[in-house]
Scaffold this motif. Structure first.
Motif, mmCIF file in Angstrom:
data_model
loop_
_atom_site.group_PDB
_atom_site.id
_atom_site.type_symbol
_atom_site.label_atom_id
_atom_site.label_comp_id
_atom_site.label_asym_id
_atom_site.label_seq_id
_atom_site.Cartn_x
_atom_site.Cartn_y
_atom_site.Cartn_z
ATOM 1 N N GLN A 113 0.832 -1.206 0.000
ATOM 2 C CA GLN A 113 0.000 0.000 0.000
ATOM 3 C C GLN A 113 0.870 1.260 0.000
ATOM 4 O O GLN A 113 0.557 2.239 -0.660
ATOM 5 N N ALA A 114 1.963 1.201 0.753
ATOM 6 C CA ALA A 114 2.872 2.357 0.818
ATOM 7 C C ALA A 114 3.453 2.647 -0.564
ATOM 8 O O ALA A 114 3.593 3.799 -0.972
ATOM 9 N N GLU A 115 3.762 1.583 -1.281
ATOM 10 C CA GLU A 115 4.313 1.726 -2.624
ATOM 11 C C GLU A 115 3.343 2.503 -3.530
ATOM 12 O O GLU A 115 3.729 3.437 -4.232
ATOM 13 N N ASP A 116 2.069 2.111 -3.470
ATOM 14 C CA ASP A 116 1.053 2.823 -4.258
ATOM 15 C C ASP A 116 0.984 4.294 -3.870
ATOM 16 O O ASP A 116 0.864 5.172 -4.722
ATOM 17 N N LEU A 117 1.024 4.540 -2.570
ATOM 18 C CA LEU A 117 0.937 5.921 -2.104
ATOM 19 C C LEU A 117 2.136 6.736 -2.585
ATOM 20 O O LEU A 117 2.000 7.878 -3.018
ATOM 21 N N ILE A 118 3.320 6.121 -2.524
ATOM 22 C CA ILE A 118 4.526 6.822 -2.974
ATOM 23 C C ILE A 118 4.418 7.138 -4.469
ATOM 24 O O ILE A 118 4.728 8.235 -4.926
ATOM 25 N N GLU A 119 3.898 6.158 -5.239
ATOM 26 C CA GLU A 119 3.636 6.373 -6.667
ATOM 27 C C GLU A 119 2.750 7.595 -6.880
ATOM 28 O O GLU A 119 2.900 8.324 -7.841
ATOM 29 N N SER A 434 -11.920 12.079 9.425
ATOM 30 C CA SER A 434 -11.555 13.112 10.393
ATOM 31 C C SER A 434 -10.037 13.297 10.498
ATOM 32 O O SER A 434 -9.561 14.098 11.282
ATOM 33 N N VAL A 435 -9.287 12.530 9.707
ATOM 34 C CA VAL A 435 -7.829 12.690 9.717
ATOM 35 C C VAL A 435 -7.457 13.726 8.665
ATOM 36 O O VAL A 435 -7.875 13.630 7.510
ATOM 37 N N GLU A 436 -6.641 14.711 9.090
ATOM 38 C CA GLU A 436 -6.408 15.826 8.171
ATOM 39 C C GLU A 436 -5.365 15.485 7.086
ATOM 40 O O GLU A 436 -4.496 14.634 7.297
ATOM 41 N N GLY A 437 -5.504 16.170 5.961
ATOM 42 C CA GLY A 437 -4.514 16.113 4.889
ATOM 43 C C GLY A 437 -4.340 14.740 4.254
ATOM 44 O O GLY A 437 -5.232 13.896 4.284
ATOM 45 N N ARG A 438 -3.125 14.554 3.695
ATOM 46 C CA ARG A 438 -2.852 13.323 2.958
ATOM 47 C C ARG A 438 -2.698 12.101 3.862
ATOM 48 O O ARG A 438 -2.714 10.967 3.380
ATOM 49 N N LYS A 439 -2.516 12.364 5.162
ATOM 50 C CA LYS A 439 -2.441 11.255 6.119
ATOM 51 C C LYS A 439 -3.679 10.367 6.003
ATOM 52 O O LYS A 439 -3.610 9.151 6.203
ATOM 53 N N GLN A 440 -4.786 11.040 5.669
ATOM 54 C CA GLN A 440 -6.054 10.339 5.479
ATOM 55 C C GLN A 440 -5.918 9.184 4.491
ATOM 56 O O GLN A 440 -6.456 8.104 4.705
ATOM 57 N N LEU A 441 -5.170 9.442 3.427
ATOM 58 C CA LEU A 441 -4.977 8.398 2.413
ATOM 59 C C LEU A 441 -4.255 7.199 2.996
ATOM 60 O O LEU A 441 -4.551 6.047 2.677
ATOM 61 N N ALA A 442 -3.301 7.485 3.875
ATOM 62 C CA ALA A 442 -2.540 6.400 4.493
ATOM 63 C C ALA A 442 -3.430 5.590 5.429
ATOM 64 O O ALA A 442 -3.295 4.368 5.522
ATOM 65 N N VAL A 443 -4.339 6.267 6.127
ATOM 66 C CA VAL A 443 -5.252 5.558 7.033
ATOM 67 C C VAL A 443 -6.163 4.633 6.221
ATOM 68 O O VAL A 443 -6.398 3.474 6.589
ATOM 69 N N THR A 520 6.934 0.799 8.291
ATOM 70 C CA THR A 520 7.312 2.214 8.266
ATOM 71 C C THR A 520 8.829 2.365 8.232
ATOM 72 O O THR A 520 9.354 3.261 7.568
ATOM 73 N N MET A 521 9.496 1.471 8.899
ATOM 74 C CA MET A 521 10.954 1.546 8.892
ATOM 75 C C MET A 521 11.481 1.347 7.464
ATOM 76 O O MET A 521 12.358 2.069 7.003
ATOM 77 N N ILE A 522 10.917 0.367 6.783
ATOM 78 C CA ILE A 522 11.364 0.066 5.416
ATOM 79 C C ILE A 522 11.013 1.207 4.461
ATOM 80 O O ILE A 522 11.825 1.620 3.630
ATOM 81 N N ALA A 523 9.792 1.746 4.616
ATOM 82 C CA ALA A 523 9.356 2.793 3.691
ATOM 83 C C ALA A 523 10.174 4.068 3.842
ATOM 84 O O ALA A 523 10.304 4.860 2.919
ATOM 85 N N ARG A 524 10.703 4.270 5.033
ATOM 86 C CA ARG A 524 11.450 5.497 5.305
ATOM 87 C C ARG A 524 12.861 5.490 4.719
ATOM 88 O O ARG A 524 13.454 6.534 4.500
ATOM 89 N N ILE A 525 13.391 4.283 4.506
ATOM 90 C CA ILE A 525 14.765 4.211 4.005
ATOM 91 C C ILE A 525 14.806 4.673 2.553
ATOM 92 O O ILE A 525 14.106 4.127 1.704
ATOM 93 N N ASP A 526 15.597 5.697 2.262
ATOM 94 C CA ASP A 526 15.676 6.102 0.862
ATOM 95 C C ASP A 526 17.116 6.181 0.401
ATOM 96 O O ASP A 526 17.456 6.826 -0.554
#
Ligand code: ADP
Ligand code: MG
Length: 535
Positions: A113-119, A434-443, A520-526
């Motif tokens: 899911q994180a991959e899609d969001l990053i895309e 009720s979650v603000e901004g793009r964080k909503q997409l992650a939820v 989250t640890m994996i997604a953060r590594i760039d």
């Protein structure tokens, strides 16, 4: 090697010519792919109809298991991101004993899911924040799902059985094992149960159905721990027990006891020889007298008792077992005996008691049980199985189940079969707004990820996962709860709670927490720097 120009504010990295650096989107994509791949490898083992995997290590040891953590740790995973998924499963197993596959599969799906969001240009930091927000909501949803019922033995057995189904319990059956597990955890009264009082003892060479829970200590040994003489009793009821560190050997006894001055003195006369013999006899008799006077029935002894002493003790009907080193602590804990350094120090209050001490012989193996010790405390699950592989797998399964039962006693249960995950997904979707901004997409993405679990359960049970998910959602909306219920060979969409399928709430909480952490640890590594030597 591209893009090596240091920019302002960034640390200057000096790399050897051989090392390779991957950055930004490329690094993320590679990490996520590695993590996903590992998670997917265990997805087919989820649930009661999950498939076993056979793993052959380079040393050609074979492990057959359905346990996520075992599969992952036996796999030769090298990629650092993939390694993190392996660690999720291992942590889950160590800390709580079940839900390892759940945690790994969820971590993989959170990555997908994180991959899609990053895309879609959602920044990893935003995803991380959204995922953390989502775990908070998920935890609350789990709390709400906790079944409002007393945690009685029946419920614990259900949880134990559910944690073991499909895990190579063979024809012993999860139910029978669950009973032993709950017995083991409950022994010694409602409140005095402790994980460290339970020992697992494995012994191959008999059907798994012979697995049992014994109140006390069980010791299995090949040709050791044998009664040291055949004419000693094989079982003693209501036994008085001494635990001695001494190796009574008449020929090594201190000289003063032998009552003549120079033990090492050359023996020249018949009188001298007789004196030595006399002295030895006296020491031997003293040793036996101390034990018979104290009504001792069983002596656990350090190795090396002299054969004359043993013969004398056998005549008195005393059972001597040695060596005791490995198990001395447990024997002391269950019988209330105190370990003494020498027979001369043995007092009445050093003696322990047990309802039963017995020695069984199976082929070349001796099995010693000390049951019903006055101090209680120890409980053993004596695990039988036809082969080493079978008992090893049973041990893993029982070990996990004991952890789960212990955690469940305190944390309660939630409906199983994916029902709690559906409830979590629903809570996430309704709170996402009720979650603000793009964080909503992650939820929202988190909600989709969690649904991989009921979907995988359905697929592994032979249902069409897409149809099943639709069915699950509809039933959930109508009935307030829905999940996959596997009963024998039949899998249906229904109410797992009604069917008696429950999961430990503590297991679910931990799985969500550790999966999120890894993803989250994996997604953060760039930025990944790989040295030549490790490629
Ligand atoms: P894990 O390693 O995550 O514990 P398992 O292979 O043990 O993986 O599968 C656990 C999942 O199987 C849980 O979601 C549990 O609710 C589900 N489950 C167990 N027994 C049944 C059953 N009889 N019907 C449906 N689902 C079940
Ligand atoms: Mg399980």
């Amino acid at each position: 090697m591209e893009d090596q120009q240091p920019t302002r504010g960034q640390p200057v990295v000096v790399l050897s010519e051989d090392s390779q650096q991957t950055r930004g989107r490329d690094a993320q994509t590679a990490n996520i792919a590695a993590g996903k791949a590992v998670a997917e490898s265990v997805q087919t083992t989820l649930g009661p109809r999950g498939m076993d995997k056979m793993l052959v290590s380079s040393g050609s040891d074979v492990v057959i298991t359905n346990d996520g953590a075992t599969i992952l740790s036996e796999m030769d995973v090298e990629h650092p991101a993939a390694q993190m998924i392996v660690e999720v499963a291992e942590t889950q197993k160590d800390e709580i004993g079940d839900g390892t596959t759940t945690a790994a599969v969820l971590a993989g799906q959170l990555l997908a899911q994180a991959e899609d969001l990053i895309e879609n240009d959602v920044h990893p930091t935003t995803i991380v924040k959204g995922y953390h927000e989502a775990t908070r909501i998920a935890r609350e949803a789990i709390d709400e799902q906790v079944v409002d019922a007393e945690i009685d033995d029946d419920l614990l057995r259900t949880v134990a059985a559910s944690s073991m189904t499909g895990k190579g319990t063979g024809h012993v059956g999860a139910e029978a094992l669950a009973e032993r597990v709950v017995d083991a955890v409950r022994r010694g009264g409602e409140d005095s149960v402790g994980r460290d009082h339970v020992r697992l003892v494995t012994h191959s060479g008999a059907s798994g159905a012979a697995t049992e829970c014994r109140e006390g200590v069980v010791v299995v040994n090949d040709d050791q721990n044998a009664p040291i003489r055949d004419d000693m009793p094989r079982s003693v009821e209501d036994a008085t027990i001494a635990v001695l560190d001494e190796a009574p050997d008449v020929y090594n006894t201190p000289q003063d006891k032998l009552n003549f001055t120079d033990y090492d003195h050359e023996v020249n006369t018949v009188e001298q020889f007789d004196a030595i013999k006399e002295g030895e006899k006296r020491v031997l008799q003293e040793y036996v007298d101390v034990l018979t006077d104290a009504d001792v029935d069983v002596v656990f002894n350090r190795a090396g008792i002299h054969s004359d002493v043993a013969a004398a003790l056998a005549k008195e009907g005393i059972l001597v077992l040695e060596p005791l080193m490995k198990n001395a602590k447990d024997i002391v804990r269950t019988t209330g005996a105190r370990r003494v350094a020498s027979i001369s120090e043995l007092d009445a209050d050093d003696l322990g008691k047990a309802e039963y001490v017995g020695v069984e012989k199976f082929g070349d193996d001796y099995v010693i049980s000390v049951e019903g010790g006055v101090a209680g405390e120890m409980t053993s699950v004596y695990i039988r199985g036809s082969t080493e592989h079978v008992v090893a797998e049973l041990e893993r399964v029982v070990d996990g189940a004991i952890d789960v039962v212990t955690a469940t006693k305190d944390g309660g249960v939630v409906p199983g079969g994916g029902a709690s995950e559906l409830a979590i997904a629903k809570a996430l979707r309704s709170e996402a707004a009720s979650v603000e901004g793009r964080k909503q997409l992650a939820v929202e993405a988190f909600a989709d990820a969690v649904e991989v679990l009921p979907r995988a359960l359905a697929a592994n049970a032979g249902l069409n996962p897409v149809d099943a998910l639709v069915d699950l959602r509809t039933t959930f909306d109508a009935e307030g709860s829905a999940g996959i219920v596997v009963d024998g060979n039949a899998a249906t969409v229904g109410d797992p709670a009604e069917a008696g399928v429950f999961d430990s709430a503590a297991v679910k909480r931990k799985a969500i927490e550790s999966a999120t952490e890894a993803a989250t640890m994996i997604a953060r590594i760039d930025d990944v720097i790989t040295a030549e030597s490790s490629r």
